[in-house]
Every structure is written in C-alpha cells, then in structure tokens.
Design an enzyme around this catalytic site. Structure first.
Site, PDB file in Angstrom:
ATOM      1  CD  GLU A 165     -23.506 -14.181   0.292  1.00 23.85           C
ATOM      2  OE1 GLU A 165     -23.726 -13.762  -0.860  1.00 23.85           O
ATOM      3  OE2 GLU A 165     -23.627 -15.372   0.623  1.00 23.85           O
ATOM      4  CG  ASN A 208     -24.327 -15.472   7.132  1.00 22.95           C
ATOM      5  OD1 ASN A 208     -23.628 -16.163   7.871  1.00 22.95           O
ATOM      6  ND2 ASN A 208     -24.922 -15.951   6.046  1.00 22.95           N
ATOM      7  CG  HIS A 245     -20.272 -21.966   1.404  1.00 26.04           C
ATOM      8  ND1 HIS A 245     -21.176 -22.988   1.526  1.00 26.04           N
ATOM      9  CD2 HIS A 245     -20.979 -20.822   1.588  1.00 26.04           C
ATOM     10  CE1 HIS A 245     -22.380 -22.500   1.773  1.00 26.04           C
ATOM     11  NE2 HIS A 245     -22.287 -21.178   1.829  1.00 26.04           N
ATOM     12  CD  GLU A 273     -24.770 -19.572   4.026  1.00 27.02           C
ATOM     13  OE1 GLU A 273     -24.299 -19.834   2.891  1.00 27.02           O
ATOM     14  OE2 GLU A 273     -25.389 -18.521   4.275  1.00 27.02           O
ATOM     15  CG  ASP A 275     -21.065 -26.247   1.542  1.00 28.23           C
ATOM     16  OD1 ASP A 275     -20.129 -25.419   1.583  1.00 28.23           O
ATOM     17  OD2 ASP A 275     -22.113 -26.034   0.908  1.00 28.23           O
TER      18      ASP A 275
END
Ligand code: 9MR
Length: 678
Positions: A165, A208, A245, A273, A275
C-alpha cells in the site's frame, strides 16, 4: 522400471508368466475422462497449478470449526496480522515470531503453502519506526527488518508482500506520504525489493495494494508505471498482489484487463485479500474467472474464512457463514474454477476430535478405480523405433499436463516429453524425444519431474545406472534440459550389499520443509532412502538406509512417495508382482518421510491398485497396473497429492503380449478413484 535387456535376461522366462510374442494392436483412446473436478477450493485451484488460500489468525487456531474448514478447503495460508512489523519487531532489534511461527508451522505440517504479509507498510508500524527522521538509520532499520523476517521463513514462503500500500488513493497516481517515503524518498520501494531478493532468493517478491483493480484508475496506473520501470531496470520484482476488497458490485469490468496488463510486464499477479460486501455469488465468480483467464494469475487468497472472522464482518463478505456453512458464493467460486460443488450437508468443518481435520483428510484403507482406455501410445519417427512408452511422471502446471516417460525399443531406453491441456488430447500430443536435448543418447529411464521451488528450477530425475538429474527453467521447453549429473559418486555400499541379482532403479525425490529424500528400488525387496537438506539439494545425499523391505516380488520397484494434502500423512506406493505374474501396487503410510511405513492397502486381495479393484468401462486392455504416478495437487518438491478422488497415470499392456521384456508394447492409461468419500 527394470532393465532386463542390458542384463540379457527375460522377465517372461524368469517368471514363466508372459506368453510368446504376440503382435499387439494398441487400443485407442476411448472414454478419456475430463479434467479432474475437485470438491474443495484448494484442490480445484491446484488442477490448474494455482493455489487457493485464506488469511488466518493465530488466535483462532483452537477453534475446530475454523481449522476444519481451513484444512479441508485451503492450500495456502497468509498470516492476517502476525507477520506485520508491529507483531514481529515491536521494539528495535527485538523480534518476536511466536504467533507467526504458530501459523507457519501448522500450515507446513499440513502441506499448505505460505504467503508472507507484509514487510514494509506504513500501517501497523510501531511508533519507534514512525519517529525515525534520519535516512541512514531508517534505511538500516528497514533492511534489517526485511532480512531478519525473511530469514526466519527462508525457503518456506512462496510469495512475500515486500511493500504494501505505498500508493495514494485518489487522482495523483503518486506514492502516499509515510515515514518511508518522507525520509528515504520514493526509492525506498526499490531498496526494499533489492534487500528482499538477497534475503530469500526463492520467494516471489510482490508489491501489494488495494484499489488497483480498475485499469483506468490513477492509482492502478501509478503502480503499473512503477512495475514497468522496475522490470526495465532489472529491479527484482516478481508479482503484483491485487487485494480485491470489493463492494457488493464485485470487480470492475476492467479487472481481467488489469491482471493481463500487469502480467504482460513479466510479473505474476495474485488476488491477495479477496472479500466482497454481501458476497454476491456472481461477483465472486467474476473475480475468480478473471484470474483463471490469465495464465500468470497464480493464486487467490480470501481475507478470512467465516463472515465472523472478517475485518469487515458487518458486511458478510466471505465464503462461509458464521456457523461455518458454505454460502452460495462458495459454490460459485468452486464452479468458476471448474469444480463441482458437492451435495453433502452444508454444515461443514466440525472435526470429530482434536485431530479431526487430519483424520478427515486421511486416506482410506480400501480402493476402487475406473480405468481409461489407452491414452498415450508410442510415436516412432525416422530415428526412434519405439516399442513401449513407460514409467510416466506427470505434473499439471500452467493449465497443462506435462508428461515425461521412458521409451523402450530395440535401441535401448531414453526419454520422451509431451504436454496437453486435457486427457482427451493426450493421444494427439507431439512427442519430443529428449535424446535431442543435452540429456543426450544412451540409457536414461524412469523419469520423475518436479519444480524445486527454492531454486525456481524444474528437475527431471532419472536412472542411468546411477541416480541422475537434469534441470530446466521452463518445463515446456524440451530443449532446455541440462546434461545429466549424478546424485551419488557411485552406488552406496548398503545397496551393493543388498541388491543381489536385482537392478538399481526408479529414483524418486521428495522434500519436506527441511530435508530432501532420495528413494530407490533394487528389484530385490528393498526400498532405499538417502537424505540431504533443502538448502544443499541436489548435493549432499548421504545416510542411505533401507526404508522398507519385503520379499523380492512383494517389494519390487517403481516406488512413489507423496505428501497427502491437508493431513500429516505420507503415502508410499511400491509395485509388486502378484501370484498371477501381473504387476500391481501396494501402499503404506507414515507421518514422516524418514519414519517407518505402516501397511494401508497392501495385499493382493486388498491392493492399492490391481486388476481386481479396477473396472475398465472402455475395455480390459491390460491386466498389469504397472509403473506410473499420481496426479498431484501441486507441482513442487513436496509432491503433494489430493486426499480425494485420486488419479494415477500408469503403464499397462495387452495381456497376450509377451517375449523380450524390453520390447513389450507398454501404453499409458489413467485410473480414477471411484470410492472416494470426500
Ligand atoms: O485484516 C486485518 C485486520 O485484522 C487488522 O486489524 C487490520 C489493521 O490494519 O489489517 C487487516 O488486514 C489488512 C491487510 O493487512 C492489508 N490490506 C487491508 C487489510 C484490511 O484492512
């Protein structure tokens, strides 16, 4: 495989079992099964060489429902918080790994792969780092952190999020403000990747981030420019992690384009990650399909297991509900990978006892199989007159089966390679003769192929009179194999002392996280085992011992050893010659590669695979179930196989063929387990 021609003897006369030479017309490929359709996420992802992982919290490892699902469904694990800076180096130079180790050791013991998350991130960063203002100090601290954490898990992590990030949200396309950028400048990312490469050269190094899934977003473009720049200047970077996400709408329409565009720069992409708010099945399916459609999208991780485990649990974004039941998104995900959802009760994952998960995945004690017809027959050409194709080794990688096998004929033994995307195409695949590569002409037989992840290299192990190997960075390039090298300087003494009138054959390598083992047979009732460390491999094989023994024909040759996915079991198969003179397989298990072996299905009446537990819907083309290999769940040196719906590629032959053993018309067929309960 044995080699009788060299020794001038004939198996047929030795055993008096094979009839006089008969001209054989091989069967054609009928009834070829489709690709395996697995019933769990990890097993299905593995069919295409991918992983399917979950973020795991150390604090939940005592919850049986949680670990039941984890071990059943996932073959990769990311520590949700335990490898972050605040957890691993809360004060300067003082490292704590206990919770990260808990996750890592548990995963390893079950054959699950590990993703590393994360080394350099502005968040979850201890205050002492945030307050550094001196560039040299911060650079030293950052490099030391990367090196120490990576060293701890060296060789055990398939991919590391080296920097997390670093880019700003919004329209700038620039890096965000952080102590790293502010004190070291934007070059901190490059510095971190260079340090990471030196620390663990075997790990894939990833950048990432979130909100980089939509191709036209300024943030995506900023990251893309950085990766392009790194690749053009040789800064070590191997992959981009897209966190994914998502809101209830799922991935943006351009998601697959984004994955492809990053991949086209020469990096892998991973969904790290995942979701999705409210977990709409279509949104999950679209996400997964995008990955499946991009060859370099190597795996998917969901950020938690049940909705109650999620960092955004109010949005119920995961694949399992609070009780551990599969949600509709689960079936959509499995189906999008080509799997078949089972109709078994949805309540899942509650183990019977403390080791219930292990038992659930353990192999059964009885087997039943269905065989294909002949799928692969020899293809002679002007310079290769081939009677039999034998001893297959196979991996599924990058959407293809890669098969290597022995070729046998009047001019001796050598090796052949072919690949194809599904079994219905096996018969029409091109055969590449490996005597045209640096492997060269002469006696080479009984190959075994695997990817040695710590060195990022494919190994082909085979017999030449010694135990030999060649390496290749690209499994699909038949000309890329190196010249043969030997594992041993000469036959180990213990083999010389026990081999009698047998032959030293069928070398087999398998590694756990610490050691690699080299097994071999002697056509005389002994299975031998040598060992070296993962770091020293392929050198240093020593301590050769007899790992198992029986009478000559009860423990003849062609041994395979595998790790069973989702359990702490290893499986040993050894080819025997039955009372009817036909080849069949016996099986044993152990919970350690260097341990002793306990019989599983090991008799003629309860064999692992023998003509009496195999049905032949497309015709009984063979009575021998001989030298072959299991279809694995992955492709690396751990030789992990699924626990369910096993498949075995084997050699068989027309029952009426006979004569010179080396000229027998061996063909390849595929067994599929029909009595799997999972
Ligand atoms: O899921 C993690 C949660 O338990 C932590 O409280 C949070 C702290 O920042 O981090 C979560 O994981 C994040 C991941 O490390 C990086 N990408 C965003 C994830 C969700 O916030």
């Amino acid at each position: 495989m044995n080699l009788l021609k060299r020794l001038g003897c004939r198996r047929a006369s030795v055993l008096g079992l094979l009839a006089a030479t008969v001209l054989v017309t091989p069967g054609t490929a009928t009834g070829a099964p489709d690709d395996v359709r697995a019933g769990t996420l990890g097993a299905q992802a593995a069919q295409s060489g991918r992983y399917f992982g979950a973020a795991v919290a150390a604090g939940k490892l005592g919850d049986g429902t949680y670990t039941g699902i984890l071990d059943r469904e996932f073959n990769s694990v990311t520590a949700e918080n335990e490898m972050k800076w605040d957890a691993t180096e809360p004060s300067r130079g003082s490292f704590t790994f206990s919770r990260a180790d808990q996750i890592a050791q548990r995963a390893q013991a079950r054959g699950q792969r590990l993703r590393g998350h994360t080394l350099v991130w502005h968040s979850q960063l201890p205050g002492w780092v945030n307050s550094i203002r001196d560039a040299n100090t911060l650079r030293g601290v950052m490099n030391n952190h990367i090196t120490t954490v990576m060293n701890r898990y060296k060789g055990r992590i398939h991919s590391w999020d080296v920097v997390n990030e670093a880019f700003a949200d919004g329209g700038s396309g620039q890096m965000r403000g952080s102590v790293f950028r502010d004190v070291l400048g934007t070059g901190f990312v490059e510095q971190a990747f260079r340090t990471a490469r030196s620390a663990d050269p075997a790990a894939k190094l990833c950048y990432n981030d979130y909100n980089i899934e939509n191709w036209s977003d300024a943030k995506t473009q900023g990251v893309y420019r950085m990766v392009r720049d790194f690749k053009s200047r040789g800064v070590p970077i191997d992959c981009v992690g897209l966190q994914a996400h998502f809101g209830a709408g799922g991935p943006p329409g351009s998601f697959q384009t984004t994955l492809s565009n990053f991949a086209a720069l020469g990096v892998d992409v991973q969904i790290t990650e995942l979701d999705i708010a409210q977990a709409p099945p279509t949104a999950y399916a679209n996400t997964v399909r995008a990955c499946m459609n991009v060859a370099r999208c190597t795996g998917i991780t969901v950020w938690g297991i049940r909705d109650s485990d999620s960092w955004r649990s109010g949005e119920n974004p995961l694949l399992f509900d609070r009780s551990g039941n599969k949600k509709p998104a689960y079936n959509a995900t499995l189906t999008a990978m080509g799997g078949t959802p089972t109709t078994t009760p949805t309540r899942s994952g509650t183990p019977a006892g403390s080791n219930g998960a292990t038992n659930a995945a353990a192999l059964p004690g009885r087997y039943a199989w269905s065989s294909s017809g002949t799928l692969i027959s020899p293809k002679s050409d002007a310079t290769h007159n081939i009677a039999g194709i034998k001893d297959p080794t196979v991996v599924r990688y990058n959407g293809k089966y890669h098969v290597f096998a022995s070729t046998a004929g009047s001019s001796g033994y050598n090796l052949v390679y072919l690949n194809f995307s599904d079994w219905s195409q096996a018969g029409s695949a091109t055969h590449h003769y490996l005597d045209r590569s640096a492997i060269g002409k002469g006696y080479r037989a009984a190959p075994q192929v695997f990817y040695y992840a710590p060195q990022r290299l494919w190994y082909l192990v085979y017999q030449t009179g010694n135990a030999s190997y060649s390496t290749n960075p690209d499994i699909s390039n038949p000309n890329g194999w190196s010249a043969p090298r030997h594992f041993y300087s000469s036959m180990p003494d213990i083999i010389k002392q026990n081999i009698g009138d047998g032959h030293w054959v069928d070398m087999w390598v398998i590694c756990d996280s610490a050691n690699c083992y080299l097994f071999s047979s002697d056509d005389n009732g002994h299975l031998y085992r040598s060992q070296t460390t993962v770091g020293q491999f392929p050198n240093g094989f020593t301590n050769t011992v007899i790992a198992a023994r029986d009478s000559k024909y009860a423990m003849f040759e062609a041994s395979n050893v595998y790790k069973v996915q989702g359990s702490n079991q290893y499986l040993l198969l050894v080819e025997a010659i039955g009372s009817d003179g036909r080849r069949y397989f016996r099986s044993w298990t152990s919970n350690s590669l260097a341990g002793s072996w306990t019989q599983l299905a090991a008799s003629e009446s309860n064999p692992f695979a023998r003509a009496n537990n195999v049905s032949f819907p497309s015709g009984s083309w063979t009575r021998d179930i001989s030298h072959g290999e299991m279809i694995r769940a992955g492709h690396d040196q751990t030789l992990t196989i699924p626990a369910c719906r096993l498949q075995y590629l084997y050699q068989g032959l027309n029952p009426s063929a006979g004569g010179n053993y080396d000229l027998l018309p061996w063909r390849l067929g595929l067994l599929t387990q029909t009595n799997s309960t999972c």
